[in-house]
Design a protein around this motif. Structure first.
Motif, PDB file in Angstrom:
ATOM      1  N   ALA A  88       0.832  -1.212   0.000  1.00  0.00           N
ATOM      2  CA  ALA A  88       0.000   0.000   0.000  1.00  0.00           C
ATOM      3  C   ALA A  88       0.863   1.258   0.000  1.00  0.00           C
ATOM      4  O   ALA A  88       0.433   2.324  -0.478  1.00  0.00           O
ATOM      5  CB  ALA A  88      -0.937   0.002   1.193  1.00  0.00           C
ATOM      6  N   LEU A  89       2.091   1.149   0.502  1.00  0.00           N
ATOM      7  CA  LEU A  89       2.985   2.307   0.545  1.00  0.00           C
ATOM      8  C   LEU A  89       3.461   2.729  -0.840  1.00  0.00           C
ATOM      9  O   LEU A  89       3.902   3.869  -1.027  1.00  0.00           O
ATOM     10  CB  LEU A  89       4.197   2.009   1.439  1.00  0.00           C
ATOM     11  N   LEU A  90       3.366   1.840  -1.815  1.00  0.00           N
ATOM     12  CA  LEU A  90       3.800   2.185  -3.172  1.00  0.00           C
ATOM     13  C   LEU A  90       2.994   3.351  -3.740  1.00  0.00           C
ATOM     14  O   LEU A  90       3.483   4.087  -4.601  1.00  0.00           O
ATOM     15  CB  LEU A  90       3.691   0.966  -4.094  1.00  0.00           C
ATOM     16  N   ALA A  91       1.775   3.540  -3.262  1.00  0.00           N
ATOM     17  CA  ALA A  91       0.937   4.642  -3.737  1.00  0.00           C
ATOM     18  C   ALA A  91       1.534   6.001  -3.383  1.00  0.00           C
ATOM     19  O   ALA A  91       1.179   7.014  -4.004  1.00  0.00           O
ATOM     20  CB  ALA A  91      -0.465   4.524  -3.145  1.00  0.00           C
ATOM     21  N   PHE A  92       2.444   6.036  -2.411  1.00  0.00           N
ATOM     22  CA  PHE A  92       3.012   7.304  -1.957  1.00  0.00           C
ATOM     23  C   PHE A  92       4.401   7.575  -2.546  1.00  0.00           C
ATOM     24  O   PHE A  92       5.017   8.595  -2.232  1.00  0.00           O
ATOM     25  CB  PHE A  92       3.070   7.327  -0.429  1.00  0.00           C
ATOM     26  N   ILE A  93       4.891   6.663  -3.371  1.00  0.00           N
ATOM     27  CA  ILE A  93       6.160   6.888  -4.060  1.00  0.00           C
ATOM     28  C   ILE A  93       5.968   7.976  -5.117  1.00  0.00           C
ATOM     29  O   ILE A  93       5.009   7.938  -5.896  1.00  0.00           O
ATOM     30  CB  ILE A  93       6.658   5.582  -4.717  1.00  0.00           C
ATOM     31  N   THR A  94       6.871   8.957  -5.126  1.00  0.00           N
ATOM     32  CA  THR A  94       6.786  10.075  -6.076  1.00  0.00           C
ATOM     33  C   THR A  94       7.873   9.925  -7.135  1.00  0.00           C
ATOM     34  O   THR A  94       8.764   9.073  -7.004  1.00  0.00           O
ATOM     35  CB  THR A  94       6.976  11.412  -5.345  1.00  0.00           C
ATOM     36  N   PRO A  95       7.844  10.752  -8.173  1.00  0.00           N
ATOM     37  CA  PRO A  95       8.869  10.664  -9.210  1.00  0.00           C
ATOM     38  C   PRO A  95      10.297  10.898  -8.711  1.00  0.00           C
ATOM     39  O   PRO A  95      11.249  10.475  -9.363  1.00  0.00           O
ATOM     40  CB  PRO A  95       8.449  11.745 -10.217  1.00  0.00           C
ATOM     41  N   ARG A  96      10.471  11.551  -7.570  1.00  0.00           N
ATOM     42  CA  ARG A  96      11.836  11.741  -7.051  1.00  0.00           C
ATOM     43  C   ARG A  96      12.310  10.526  -6.240  1.00  0.00           C
ATOM     44  O   ARG A  96      13.476  10.432  -5.881  1.00  0.00           O
ATOM     45  CB  ARG A  96      11.915  13.015  -6.207  1.00  0.00           C
ATOM     46  N   ASP A  97      11.397   9.603  -5.950  1.00  0.00           N
ATOM     47  CA  ASP A  97      11.721   8.394  -5.199  1.00  0.00           C
ATOM     48  C   ASP A  97      12.013   7.235  -6.153  1.00  0.00           C
ATOM     49  O   ASP A  97      11.893   7.378  -7.366  1.00  0.00           O
ATOM     50  CB  ASP A  97      10.554   8.020  -4.281  1.00  0.00           C
ATOM     51  N   CYS A  98      12.362   6.091  -5.588  1.00  0.00           N
ATOM     52  CA  CYS A  98      12.540   4.897  -6.412  1.00  0.00           C
ATOM     53  C   CYS A  98      12.135   3.654  -5.638  1.00  0.00           C
ATOM     54  O   CYS A  98      11.965   3.688  -4.417  1.00  0.00           O
ATOM     55  CB  CYS A  98      13.973   4.782  -6.934  1.00  0.00           C
ATOM     56  N   VAL A  99      11.982   2.573  -6.379  1.00  0.00           N
ATOM     57  CA  VAL A  99      11.583   1.284  -5.820  1.00  0.00           C
ATOM     58  C   VAL A  99      12.576   0.243  -6.305  1.00  0.00           C
ATOM     59  O   VAL A  99      13.006   0.278  -7.467  1.00  0.00           O
ATOM     60  CB  VAL A  99      10.151   0.911  -6.268  1.00  0.00           C
ATOM     61  N   LYS A 100      12.939  -0.659  -5.409  1.00  0.00           N
ATOM     62  CA  LYS A 100      13.919  -1.688  -5.747  1.00  0.00           C
ATOM     63  C   LYS A 100      13.351  -3.064  -5.419  1.00  0.00           C
ATOM     64  O   LYS A 100      12.759  -3.261  -4.355  1.00  0.00           O
ATOM     65  CB  LYS A 100      15.210  -1.440  -4.949  1.00  0.00           C
ATOM     66  N   PHE A 101      13.513  -4.002  -6.344  1.00  0.00           N
ATOM     67  CA  PHE A 101      13.205  -5.411  -6.102  1.00  0.00           C
ATOM     68  C   PHE A 101      14.526  -6.181  -6.152  1.00  0.00           C
ATOM     69  O   PHE A 101      15.184  -6.204  -7.195  1.00  0.00           O
ATOM     70  CB  PHE A 101      12.271  -5.970  -7.182  1.00  0.00           C
ATOM     71  N   VAL A 102      14.906  -6.784  -5.047  1.00  0.00           N
ATOM     72  CA  VAL A 102      16.094  -7.648  -5.027  1.00  0.00           C
ATOM     73  C   VAL A 102      15.614  -9.067  -5.318  1.00  0.00           C
ATOM     74  O   VAL A 102      14.824  -9.630  -4.555  1.00  0.00           O
ATOM     75  CB  VAL A 102      16.821  -7.574  -3.673  1.00  0.00           C
ATOM     76  N   VAL A 103      16.072  -9.634  -6.427  1.00  0.00           N
ATOM     77  CA  VAL A 103      15.533 -10.915  -6.894  1.00  0.00           C
ATOM     78  C   VAL A 103      16.599 -12.004  -6.874  1.00  0.00           C
ATOM     79  O   VAL A 103      17.754 -11.769  -7.224  1.00  0.00           O
ATOM     80  CB  VAL A 103      14.926 -10.790  -8.316  1.00  0.00           C
ATOM     81  N   ALA A 104      16.187 -13.184  -6.449  1.00  0.00           N
ATOM     82  CA  ALA A 104      17.101 -14.323  -6.391  1.00  0.00           C
ATOM     83  C   ALA A 104      16.833 -15.340  -7.485  1.00  0.00           C
ATOM     84  O   ALA A 104      17.712 -16.127  -7.830  1.00  0.00           O
ATOM     85  CB  ALA A 104      17.011 -15.004  -5.021  1.00  0.00           C
ATOM     86  N   ASP A 105      15.596 -15.358  -8.016  1.00  0.00           N
ATOM     87  CA  ASP A 105      15.231 -16.401  -8.975  1.00  0.00           C
ATOM     88  C   ASP A 105      14.035 -15.951  -9.806  1.00  0.00           C
ATOM     89  O   ASP A 105      13.544 -14.826  -9.663  1.00  0.00           O
ATOM     90  CB  ASP A 105      14.913 -17.708  -8.234  1.00  0.00           C
ATOM     91  N   GLU A 106      13.554 -16.832 -10.652  1.00  0.00           N
ATOM     92  CA  GLU A 106      12.446 -16.514 -11.543  1.00  0.00           C
ATOM     93  C   GLU A 106      11.170 -16.201 -10.769  1.00  0.00           C
ATOM     94  O   GLU A 106      10.388 -15.329 -11.168  1.00  0.00           O
ATOM     95  CB  GLU A 106      12.200 -17.664 -12.520  1.00  0.00           C
ATOM     96  N   ASP A 107      10.941 -16.901  -9.653  1.00  0.00           N
ATOM     97  CA  ASP A 107       9.740 -16.628  -8.853  1.00  0.00           C
ATOM     98  C   ASP A 107       9.734 -15.192  -8.339  1.00  0.00           C
ATOM     99  O   ASP A 107       8.686 -14.533  -8.314  1.00  0.00           O
ATOM    100  CB  ASP A 107       9.653 -17.600  -7.676  1.00  0.00           C
ATOM    101  N   ASP A 108      10.903 -14.705  -7.923  1.00  0.00           N
ATOM    102  CA  ASP A 108      10.997 -13.318  -7.454  1.00  0.00           C
ATOM    103  C   ASP A 108      10.685 -12.340  -8.583  1.00  0.00           C
ATOM    104  O   ASP A 108      10.002 -11.334  -8.381  1.00  0.00           O
ATOM    105  CB  ASP A 108      12.399 -13.037  -6.919  1.00  0.00           C
ATOM    106  N   LEU A 109      11.202 -12.641  -9.765  1.00  0.00           N
ATOM    107  CA  LEU A 109      10.964 -11.756 -10.899  1.00  0.00           C
ATOM    108  C   LEU A 109       9.482 -11.759 -11.289  1.00  0.00           C
ATOM    109  O   LEU A 109       8.912 -10.720 -11.630  1.00  0.00           O
ATOM    110  CB  LEU A 109      11.837 -12.177 -12.080  1.00  0.00           C
TER     111      LEU A 109
END
Length: 202
Positions: A128-149
């Motif tokens: 739900a916090l993703l709704a408050f991310i602005t263009p000056r912010d960023c989001v990161k996904f750390v992935v280990a395998d295909e399921d994460d992706l």
């Protein structure tokens, strides 16, 4: 505030990758990610006042600051006081957070890098916090395998994310496979290896 360490290095990830940076790593974390690379920051640390932190940062020089952890937003009140001081002195600040604590109070003073926890971590972020991310912010996904992706792709499809999105493979995972899948699916992300791991620095 409880501080694990304060040091100068290059920013290894996110929008400011490669930029000289002063890191303030706060102690304490509410998660136990399977592939955590700073488990020492979960406990311990040194009690420091806001003034002591400012003095240490000033001695290290530089105007770009990264407040990280652990999970820095567990020390919300102290972080806000610190941000107000940095703002007065003209510093540029980013906060790295695991996406389990509301960061909106921090956004007038700092950009946010929200690390969305994928299944391999064994933990979950508050999407739900993703709704408050602005263009000056960023989001990161750390992935280990295909399921994460696949999980990252599902989150991106159902959540509007206005900031830049990074996909970062876990150290030692199959980097090429992740990169190939991003290209094949034309995902709206930037592939990013952790520079500090490559250079073997903090």
């Amino acid at each position: 505030m409880i501080v694990s360490e304060i040091f100068r290095s290059l920013q290894g990830e996110g929008k400011n990758q490669g930029r000289p940076c002063t890191f303030i790593r706060l102690a304490g974390c509410n998660l136990r990610c399977a592939w955590c690379d700073t488990p020492y920051a979960r406990e311990g640390g040194e009690e420091m006042t806001v003034t002591q932190v400012l003095d240490r940062v000033w001695l290290l020089r530089g105007t770009h600051i990264c407040i990280t952890g652990g999970e820095p937003l567990l020390q919300r009140e102290e972080v806000l006081k610190l941000l107000e001081k940095f703002d007065l002195h003209g510093y540029t600040v980013e906060i790295e957070t695991n996406g389990t604590r509301d960061f909106r109070e921090m956004q007038p003073y700092a950009s946010i890098c929200m690390d969305v926890k994928c299944p391999s971590s064994g933990e979950k972020s508050d999407l739900a916090l993703l709704a408050f991310i602005t263009p000056r912010d960023c989001v990161k996904f750390v992935v280990a395998d295909e399921d994460d992706l696949l999980y990252a792709r599902a989150v991106m499809s159902r959540c509007e994310i206005r900031g830049e999105i990074f996909i970062s493979p876990v150290e030692g995972s199959d980097y090429r496979a992740v990169a190939d899948q991003i290209v094949e699916e034309n995902l709206p992300v930037r592939f990013q290896l952790q520079l500090h791991k490559i250079l073997e620095i903090k």
